[in-house]
Motif scaffolding. Structure first.
Motif, mmCIF file in Angstrom:
data_model
loop_
_atom_site.group_PDB
_atom_site.id
_atom_site.type_symbol
_atom_site.label_atom_id
_atom_site.label_comp_id
_atom_site.label_asym_id
_atom_site.label_seq_id
_atom_site.Cartn_x
_atom_site.Cartn_y
_atom_site.Cartn_z
ATOM 1 N N SER A 49 0.866 -1.185 0.000
ATOM 2 C CA SER A 49 0.000 0.000 0.000
ATOM 3 C C SER A 49 0.899 1.230 0.000
ATOM 4 C CB SER A 49 -0.961 -0.026 1.184
ATOM 5 O OG SER A 49 -0.373 0.524 2.298
ATOM 6 N N TRP A 50 0.628 2.131 -0.964
ATOM 7 C CA TRP A 50 1.499 3.287 -1.221
ATOM 8 C C TRP A 50 0.920 4.526 -0.587
ATOM 9 C CZ3 TRP A 50 6.063 2.848 -3.928
ATOM 10 C CH2 TRP A 50 6.270 1.655 -4.622
ATOM 11 N N HIS A 51 1.776 5.331 -0.051
ATOM 12 C CA HIS A 51 1.327 6.575 0.587
ATOM 13 C C HIS A 51 2.328 7.670 0.299
ATOM 14 C CE1 HIS A 51 -1.448 3.994 2.677
ATOM 15 N NE2 HIS A 51 -0.418 3.179 2.829
ATOM 16 N N SER A 52 1.810 8.895 0.395
ATOM 17 C CA SER A 52 2.724 10.034 0.301
ATOM 18 C C SER A 52 2.148 11.122 1.173
ATOM 19 C CB SER A 52 2.827 10.518 -1.145
ATOM 20 O OG SER A 52 1.674 11.245 -1.470
ATOM 21 N N SER A 53 2.895 12.215 1.292
ATOM 22 C CA SER A 53 2.461 13.259 2.214
ATOM 23 C C SER A 53 1.097 13.837 1.835
ATOM 24 C CB SER A 53 3.501 14.371 2.269
ATOM 25 O OG SER A 53 3.741 14.806 0.956
ATOM 26 N N ASP A 54 0.683 13.719 0.551
ATOM 27 C CA ASP A 54 -0.630 14.262 0.173
ATOM 28 C C ASP A 54 -1.752 13.266 0.438
ATOM 29 O OD1 ASP A 54 0.420 12.645 -1.911
ATOM 30 O OD2 ASP A 54 -1.206 13.340 -3.204
ATOM 31 N N ALA A 55 -1.433 12.012 0.779
ATOM 32 C CA ALA A 55 -2.476 11.011 1.023
ATOM 33 C C ALA A 55 -2.112 10.245 2.286
ATOM 34 C CB ALA A 55 -2.581 10.071 -0.165
ATOM 35 N N PRO A 56 -2.456 10.792 3.462
ATOM 36 C CA PRO A 56 -2.044 10.155 4.699
ATOM 37 C C PRO A 56 -2.593 8.736 4.847
ATOM 38 C CG PRO A 56 -3.407 12.115 5.112
ATOM 39 C CD PRO A 56 -3.296 11.940 3.640
ATOM 40 N N VAL A 57 -1.969 7.958 5.711
ATOM 41 C CA VAL A 57 -2.274 6.525 5.792
ATOM 42 C C VAL A 57 -3.441 6.238 6.725
ATOM 43 C CG1 VAL A 57 -0.016 5.679 5.119
ATOM 44 C CG2 VAL A 57 -0.402 6.361 7.470
ATOM 45 N N GLN A 58 -4.541 6.959 6.541
ATOM 46 C CA GLN A 58 -5.662 6.824 7.471
ATOM 47 C C GLN A 58 -6.205 5.400 7.553
ATOM 48 O OE1 GLN A 58 -7.799 9.725 5.540
ATOM 49 N NE2 GLN A 58 -7.111 11.399 6.870
ATOM 50 N N ASP A 59 -6.296 4.730 6.400
ATOM 51 C CA ASP A 59 -6.879 3.393 6.407
ATOM 52 C C ASP A 59 -6.082 2.446 7.303
ATOM 53 O OD1 ASP A 59 -4.819 3.763 4.672
ATOM 54 O OD2 ASP A 59 -5.564 2.307 3.183
ATOM 55 N N LEU A 60 -4.762 2.589 7.281
ATOM 56 C CA LEU A 60 -3.930 1.708 8.086
ATOM 57 C C LEU A 60 -4.087 2.008 9.566
ATOM 58 C CD1 LEU A 60 -0.713 1.639 5.961
ATOM 59 C CD2 LEU A 60 -2.352 -0.187 6.308
ATOM 60 N N PHE A 61 -4.124 3.303 9.906
ATOM 61 C CA PHE A 61 -4.298 3.653 11.319
ATOM 62 C C PHE A 61 -5.630 3.103 11.821
ATOM 63 C CE2 PHE A 61 -1.204 6.997 10.162
ATOM 64 C CZ PHE A 61 -0.267 6.730 11.141
ATOM 65 N N ALA A 62 -6.633 3.241 10.946
ATOM 66 C CA ALA A 62 -7.967 2.799 11.359
ATOM 67 C C ALA A 62 -7.970 1.307 11.679
ATOM 68 C CB ALA A 62 -8.965 3.088 10.251
ATOM 69 N N SER A 63 -7.170 0.521 10.941
ATOM 70 C CA SER A 63 -7.204 -0.912 11.210
ATOM 71 C C SER A 63 -6.187 -1.325 12.275
ATOM 72 C CB SER A 63 -6.968 -1.692 9.918
ATOM 73 O OG SER A 63 -5.754 -1.272 9.372
ATOM 74 N N GLY A 64 -5.620 -0.322 12.954
ATOM 75 C CA GLY A 64 -4.821 -0.611 14.133
ATOM 76 C C GLY A 64 -3.434 -1.122 13.850
ATOM 77 N N ILE A 65 -2.897 -0.866 12.659
ATOM 78 C CA ILE A 65 -1.536 -1.338 12.411
ATOM 79 C C ILE A 65 -0.629 -0.160 12.066
ATOM 80 C CG2 ILE A 65 -2.070 -3.728 11.812
ATOM 81 C CD1 ILE A 65 -2.034 -2.817 8.867
ATOM 82 N N ALA A 66 -0.845 0.911 12.826
ATOM 83 C CA ALA A 66 -0.056 2.097 12.551
ATOM 84 C C ALA A 66 1.435 1.817 12.606
ATOM 85 C CB ALA A 66 -0.406 3.196 13.558
#
Ligand code: URA
Length: 511
Positions: A49-66
């Protein structure tokens, strides 16, 4: 060792996607390194799963694997740096460079999937209809379009900032506000630096700002529209000019909106004129059709054609502008004079330090008997204004003293004088230079450059350059203002600013 076999990773996050966080929204280098490393470790596209500063990793935080972001990044950091290069078609590299600037948060995943498939599906590179490839091409096209619009629709306004006040010879700062759709700011900045090299400018956008100090580009955080300066005097002139060149008979609203989509209008000063001008276009063009066609008024209907033997003596220099005018009026050393209404000599104070030389009078100049009073002259006046030069203090002239044209119906269409014709006129220009003794001459276009320097000077390659004549006078070479008027409307304003940059060495102190 493949990541999925990595006991540490599997223990911590058995089913987790591997998160990769890039430095910024257009981090091509980061993407390239990460993609190489992932390929080397056989990571399937759907495992990343790819992320950059313009698209924070909200989905990952939400699933508890920050923690996964940091942990897996740390595990792979070394691998990212050492992965071997991957061989791909050069078109894919070009595609990546552009598509990665798209604002779609899925762009990295898409490009990694194409990369994976290029390595594992040799047939892909020959399949132009593949859905992934088509999607990436569309993204690249949208980015290119955004870049094109930014080049065309950036409108600078002048600011006399602190730097200008303490060093006015460096010129004022030009600031523009623009709202790109994609992450194109850093990629497009070198274009503006090349185009407006001699100006100090800044372009503000919501995401990034660009600053050019005349030598170096730098980037800063985004800004808001209220940080950009309000309309200035140059803008009022631009609007007057726009209003005057608007041809109601040629209005094609759909075409215009295709070239200048409405979403750009709120940042384009001239857009405010479009609706009223379009509303009156029908009535105005109907009036134009009804009007009786008028031919050019010839002030001197019967010019006496002198035999060439009676043409002025080149070896005896004329001593006053009045004499020059009289002599050029009767000159028939070439055929142009016989068709013109009158000759048009230079005008301005004889003690002027600065002399502008154009090609030849145009239709309006021929009728009024004065140089640069038609559309090209209005553009020149606009530049004088922007440069803080008073037209009354400079000498303005032309290489050729009569208007050369061809008749098309009722219209007199400008024709470039031949070298022979320009050479026949050379001594009149030399007389003007001898009378005025300017320290600096400005050659507007190729005919003027040749007349002033005695040889052909390719204007585009030498624009903004200073040359020295045999008599020691300096000559600045730049475009003729008519060249700007002939450009497509959406390129004209940028070309005007570049022209102004060529002329910016002419500080009022030299006038
Ligand atoms: N173009 C020129 O070169 N000179 C003029 O005076 C007007 C248009």
């Amino acid at each position: 060792m493949g990541v999925m076999n990595d006991p540490l990773t599997n223990d911590l996050f058995p089913q987790a996607l591997l998160p990769v966080t890039l430095q910024g929204p257009a981090d091509l280098e980061g993407f390239r390194r990460a993609a190489r490393a992932l390929l080397a470790q056989h990571m399937l596209p759907e495992q990343v799963s790819w992320h950059s500063s313009d698209a924070p990793v909200q989905d990952l935080f939400a699933s508890g694997i920050a923690g996964a972001v940091e942990a897996t990044s740390a595990i792979h950091k070394a691998a990212f740096n050492d992965a071997p290069p991957v061989s791909v078609p050069p078109e894919f590299v070009t595609l990546c460079e552009t598509a990665i600037l798209h604002r779609d948060p899925n762009r990295f995943g898409l490009l990694y999937r194409i990369l994976w498939r290029l390595v594992h599906e040799p047939g892909l590179r020959h399949d132009p209809l593949d859905a992934d490839m088509v999607k990436a091409q569309q993204m690249a096209q949208a980015v290119r379009r955004d870049q094109h619009k930014m080049k065309a629709f950036v409108r600078f306004r002048t600011v006399q900032d602190e730097t200008f006040r303490s060093h006015p010879e460096g010129g004022p700062l030009h600031v523009a506000w623009f709202e790109p759709e994609h992450h194109i700011v850093e990629a497009i900045a070198p274009f503006f630096a090349r185009r407006f090299t001699q100006m100090r400018w800044a372009v503000l956008t919501p995401e990034r700002s660009i600053d050019w100090n005349g030598a170096q580009l730098s980037f800063g955080p985004g800004a808001s529209k209220s940080d950009a300066p309000p309309a200035d005097a140059g803008e009022a002139l631009w609007l007057t000019y726009y209003e005057n060149i608007f041809n109601p008979a040629r209005l094609k609203m759909k075409m215009m909106q295709k070239e200048m989509p409405r979403k750009y209008w709120h940042n384009l000063p001239e857009a405010a004129l479009i609706t009223p001008l379009a509303a009156s276009a029908h009535a105005r063009s109907a009036r134009m059709v009804d009007e009786v066609a008028a031919g050019p008024k010839r002030r001197l209907p019967d010019i006496k054609v002198l035999p060439v033997t009676m043409a002025a003596d080149e070896d005896v220099p004329v001593r006053s502008l009045a004499q020059l005018r009289e002599a050029t009026h009767h000159c028939r050393a070439c055929p142009i004079g016989a068709c013109a209404t009158q000759s048009v000599c230079g005008e301005g104070p004889l003690q002027a330090k600065l002399m502008f030389v154009g090609e030849q009078p145009g239709d309006q100049e021929d009728l009024q008997g004065r140089p640069f009073v038609g559309p090209a002259g209005q553009l020149l006046d606009r530049a004088f204004d922007a440069l803080g030069i008073e037209r009354g203090q400079v000498f303005v002239s032309n290489a050729v003293k009569h208007f050369k044209y061809e008749l098309r119906g009722q219209r007199r269409i400008h024709k470039t004088p031949t070298q022979r014709e320009a050479a026949a006129c050379q001594h009149w220009l030399d007389d003007e230079i001898a009378m005025v003794q300017p320290g600096l001459l400005v050659a507007l276009g190729a005919t003027a450059a040749r007349a002033l320097l005695g040889r052909a000077v390719p204007v585009m390659a030498n624009r903004g350059q200073m040359f020295e004549r045999d008599d020691g006078r300096k000559v600045l070479v730049t475009l003729h203002p008519s060249a700007l008027l002939r450009m497509p409307a959406d390129e004209r304003e940028a070309a005007y600013a570049a022209w102004l940059a060529d002329l910016s060495v002419l500080s009022p102190a030299r006038v």
